[in-house]
Design an enzyme around this catalytic site. Sequence first.
Site: not given
Length: 420
Positions: A164, A266, A302
């Site tokens: 990621r 992220k 989210e």
Amino acid sequence: MAALTSAKGALLPSWARSSSSGHGGDLWRVLGKALATAGGGGGGGCSLLLPRRWQSSLPQLDHVADSMRVNVLRRSNEESGGEIDWDNLGFGLTPTDYMYVTRCSPEDRGDFPRGELCRYGNIELSPSSGVLNYAQGLFEGMKAYRRPDRAGYTLFRPEENARRMQRGAERMCMPAPSVEQFVHAVRQTVLANRRWVPPQGKGALYLRPLLVGSGPILGLAPAPEYTFLIYAAPVGNYFKEGLAPINLVVHDEFHRAMPGGTGGVKTIANYAPVLRAQMDAKSKGFTDVLYLDSVHKRYLEEVSSCNVFVVKGGVVATPDTRGTILPGITRKSVIELARDRGYKVEERLVSIDDLVAADEVFCTGTAVVVAPVSTVTYQGERYEFRTGPDTVSQELYTTLTSIQMGMAAEDSKGWTVAVE
């Protein structure tokens, strides 16, 4: 050696300071050699990153022979983590002993050299660094658990965090460590801070890998140099409610991400913008904020730092990650576990109407694990959902944590990595 002890001893943990006699003499000779190497400035990512006055005093364990490094790290386990009350451990920063640091310069051609373990402390950045001026940075979050019935610790799917970070680095025009280097660095950080891993069932050692543009840049462009570091802190439950159900509020004024943006990676730039909505929600007694999509303002995205699921009639649904939602590793794992247990799982657009009609709602993330949602407030209306022992969320929480903490009879999925 006496001069070295008096000059440097204050910078070392008490277990090292107390080992200047007997067998500890060997330890001090090795550490003294490491300190002398550090003072020479030879190849140390720490010596490049930290203030000049520290460069000669930080122990750099990668210069220590492997056999002695293992001995050093074993000694670090002879003390507990300071004066921590493990029974009341929250989710906050408790400084530990060491951090892992490496730096990628232009001459490295995008490959990070071998990193070093340095004493945890401040790093030095140029005022014009890419991360300070243009938020060119990424982070990951992961946990190490103490094994219940044998020595060592357990990591949960660290290679997924590495991949990621690589995807995020590509989006943010940054080099990234290889999967192998990432996992090795995480393992080294755990071992160096092993005395801070909470007892079984009391929490976990939270690990925070950071990748930042540390090189100076004035115009809008990628930074010339990058720093990859990992620090650690012992943590308990993320929400103040502990394992109790949480209460969310839907915010339709502020949005976490937009199509074509960076919501799916992220990056550090995604998190400060949610603080205003989050603080407003907490001031009104809510645990956190549930965000809607920025286009239609009716589809769930989210929560501030975790993914969301809804359950209706045995069907588990979660918003599809289409570039605006972070593809959580806990989310991915819960989806697989739910399917293994016979639930139909749908990754799709989940509307606010689906939410209010749901039987259950829960959140997932590294920090929160699986958190049941008791209520969601939307446009002044408060909606309640099932919580308790006979829920899907509790079933999945129990299954997931037994794997993460090494309590499962067998890790048939190969999700855990042993650190010994």
